[in-house]
Design an enzyme around this catalytic site. Structure first.
Site, PDB file in Angstrom:
ATOM      1  N   PRO A  10       0.820  -1.192  -0.144  1.00 11.14           N
ATOM      2  CA  PRO A  10      -0.097  -0.098  -0.093  1.00 11.14           C
ATOM      3  C   PRO A  10       0.943   1.305   0.040  1.00 11.14           C
ATOM      4  CG  PRO A  10      -0.091  -1.051   2.098  1.00 11.14           C
ATOM      5  CD  PRO A  10       0.581  -1.960   1.104  1.00 11.14           C
ATOM      6  N   ASN A  11       0.387   2.295  -0.785  1.00 13.06           N
ATOM      7  CA  ASN A  11       0.855   3.594  -0.958  1.00 13.06           C
ATOM      8  C   ASN A  11       2.294   3.739  -1.701  1.00 13.06           C
ATOM      9  OD1 ASN A  11      -1.367   4.968   0.291  1.00 13.06           O
ATOM     10  ND2 ASN A  11      -0.669   3.914   2.244  1.00 13.06           N
ATOM     11  N   ARG A  18       5.885  12.515  -3.255  1.00 18.64           N
ATOM     12  CA  ARG A  18       5.818  13.154  -1.938  1.00 18.64           C
ATOM     13  C   ARG A  18       6.787  12.529  -0.959  1.00 18.64           C
ATOM     14  NH1 ARG A  18       0.894  11.347   0.435  1.00 18.64           N
ATOM     15  NH2 ARG A  18       1.617  12.240   2.012  1.00 18.64           N
ATOM     16  N   TYR A  23      11.582   8.917   1.036  1.00 12.08           N
ATOM     17  CA  TYR A  23      11.515   7.860   0.319  1.00 12.08           C
ATOM     18  C   TYR A  23      12.210   8.204  -0.830  1.00 12.08           C
ATOM     19  CZ  TYR A  23       7.801   6.364   3.340  1.00 12.08           C
ATOM     20  OH  TYR A  23       7.109   5.862   4.439  1.00 12.08           O
ATOM     21  N   ASN A  74       8.008  -5.399  -0.317  1.00 14.29           N
ATOM     22  CA  ASN A  74       7.819  -4.130   0.407  1.00 14.29           C
ATOM     23  C   ASN A  74       6.305  -4.198   0.782  1.00 14.29           C
ATOM     24  OD1 ASN A  74       7.767  -1.781   1.835  1.00 14.29           O
ATOM     25  ND2 ASN A  74       9.162  -0.668   0.359  1.00 14.29           N
ATOM     26  N   ALA A  77       2.795  -0.617   4.870  1.00  9.55           N
ATOM     27  CA  ALA A  77       2.541  -0.597   6.338  1.00  9.55           C
ATOM     28  C   ALA A  77       1.835  -2.091   6.690  1.00  9.55           C
ATOM     29  CB  ALA A  77       1.427   0.478   6.597  1.00  9.55           C
ATOM     30  N   GLU A  98      12.387  -9.270   2.529  1.00 14.35           N
ATOM     31  CA  GLU A  98      11.611  -7.923   3.082  1.00 14.35           C
ATOM     32  C   GLU A  98      12.427  -6.782   2.743  1.00 14.35           C
ATOM     33  OE1 GLU A  98      10.084  -8.268   7.214  1.00 14.35           O
ATOM     34  OE2 GLU A  98      10.217  -5.734   7.380  1.00 14.35           O
ATOM     35  N   HIS A 100      12.534  -2.275   2.863  1.00 14.89           N
ATOM     36  CA  HIS A 100      11.887  -1.168   3.079  1.00 14.89           C
ATOM     37  C   HIS A 100      12.840   0.252   2.615  1.00 14.89           C
ATOM     38  CE1 HIS A 100       9.081  -3.007   5.703  1.00 14.89           C
ATOM     39  NE2 HIS A 100       9.875  -3.797   6.108  1.00 14.89           N
ATOM     40  N   ARG A 107      12.438   5.482  12.951  1.00 15.22           N
ATOM     41  CA  ARG A 107      11.247   6.249  12.542  1.00 15.22           C
ATOM     42  C   ARG A 107      10.636   5.894  13.897  1.00 15.22           C
ATOM     43  NH1 ARG A 107       8.887   5.354   6.780  1.00 15.22           N
ATOM     44  NH2 ARG A 107       7.946   7.161   7.368  1.00 15.22           N
ATOM     45  N   ARG A 111       6.807   1.238  13.738  1.00 12.44           N
ATOM     46  CA  ARG A 111       7.202   0.825  12.361  1.00 12.44           C
ATOM     47  C   ARG A 111       8.441  -0.222  12.780  1.00 12.44           C
ATOM     48  NH1 ARG A 111       5.306   3.923   8.272  1.00 12.44           N
ATOM     49  NH2 ARG A 111       4.871   6.177   9.116  1.00 12.44           N
TER      50      ARG A 111
HETATM   51  O1  CA2 Z   1      10.319   2.313   4.262  1.00  9.03           O
HETATM   52  C1  CA2 Z   1       9.371   1.742   3.630  1.00  9.03           C
HETATM   53  O2  CA2 Z   1       9.555   1.260   2.482  1.00  9.03           O
HETATM   54  C2  CA2 Z   1       8.002   1.226   4.100  1.00  9.03           C
HETATM   55  O3  CA2 Z   1       7.508  -0.046   3.911  1.00  9.03           O
HETATM   56  C3  CA2 Z   1       7.098   2.299   3.498  1.00  9.03           C
HETATM   57  C4  CA2 Z   1       5.417   2.438   4.032  1.00  9.03           C
HETATM   58  C5  CA2 Z   1       5.832   2.302   5.746  1.00  9.03           C
HETATM   59  O4  CA2 Z   1       4.238   2.169   5.971  1.00  9.03           O
HETATM   60  C6  CA2 Z   1       6.747   1.302   6.099  1.00  9.03           C
HETATM   61  O5  CA2 Z   1       6.766   1.571   7.472  1.00  9.03           O
HETATM   62  C7  CA2 Z   1       8.044   1.568   5.761  1.00  9.03           C
HETATM   63  C8  CA2 Z   1       4.991   3.568   3.373  1.00  9.03           C
HETATM   64  C9  CA2 Z   1       4.827   3.830   1.969  1.00  9.03           C
HETATM   65  C10 CA2 Z   1       4.233   4.906   1.806  1.00  9.03           C
HETATM   66  O6  CA2 Z   1       4.965   5.615   0.661  1.00  9.03           O
HETATM   67  C11 CA2 Z   1       4.937   6.888   0.259  1.00  9.03           C
HETATM   68  C12 CA2 Z   1       5.744   7.256  -0.758  1.00  9.03           C
HETATM   69  C13 CA2 Z   1       5.493   8.641  -1.181  1.00  9.03           C
HETATM   70  C14 CA2 Z   1       4.687   9.546  -0.112  1.00  9.03           C
HETATM   71  C15 CA2 Z   1       3.899   8.884   0.501  1.00  9.03           C
HETATM   72  C16 CA2 Z   1       3.950   7.611   0.968  1.00  9.03           C
END
Ligand code: CA2
Length: 143
Positions: A10-11, A18, A23, A74, A77, A98, A100, A107, A111
């Site tokens: 997700p996301n 953003r 990221y 990946n 969340a 896995e 990230h 963080r 997490r």
């Molecule tokens: O660090 C990672 O790759 C995460 O898997 C990213 C997830 C987060 O919930 C994990 O704790 C760590 C969130 C992905 C959201 O990605 C975005 C990217 C750009 C803008 C907003 C969200």
């Protein structure tokens, strides 16, 4: 040719749009392009898939059985919450790495815990999108 599934949760379709301080600036399309290029140089075929839906990710893990030699995951969340993903990974018995993008341990406390890490081959976090390539190399070297 051994095949690897690069699966994003997700996301992660928002990568590069953003929060670049967390990221980075690469989009998901950039990441998938880099993964395919690396796969080509290693003699592995790479399939990429992203979903915001837990059940679709479970289905993708099930479908990987018999098609892919391993999974780079990946789970976003869902990493921190999803027993369903954990059960799917242990159910298919494929090696799973896995990944990230961010260093989840630097963080928020929520997490820091992964429910899927115990059923994964290993975990790569904090190296930005290069983590996907590190994971592909790990699976290609030791399938
Ligand atoms: O660090 C990672 O790759 C995460 O898997 C990213 C997830 C987060 O919930 C994990 O704790 C760590 C969130 C992905 C959201 O990605 C975005 C990217 C750009 C803008 C907003 C969200």
């Amino acid at each position: 040719m051994p095949s690897i599934l690069v699966l994003n949760g997700p996301n992660l379709n928002l990568l590069g749009t953003r929060e670049p301080a967390i990221y980075g600036a690469d989009t998901l399309a950039d990441v998938e392009r880099r993964c395919r290029a690396l796969g080509e140089s290693l003699g592995s075929s790479i399939d990429c898939l992203q979903s915001n839906h837990e059940g679709a990710l479970v289905d993708a893990i099930h479908d990987a059985r018999g098609r892919h030699a391993g999974i780079v995951l990946n789970a976003g969340a869902y990493t921190h919450t999803s027993i369903a993903l954990r059960d799917a990974i242990s159910g298919v018995a494929l090696p799973c790495v896995e990944v990230h993008v961010s260093n989840v341990h630097a963080r928020e406390a929520f997490r820091h815990h992964s429910v899927i890490a115990p059923v994964c081959r290993g975990v790569i976090a904090g190296f930005g999108v290069a983590g996907y390539e590190l994971a592909i190399r790990a699976l290609a070297e030791d399938p």
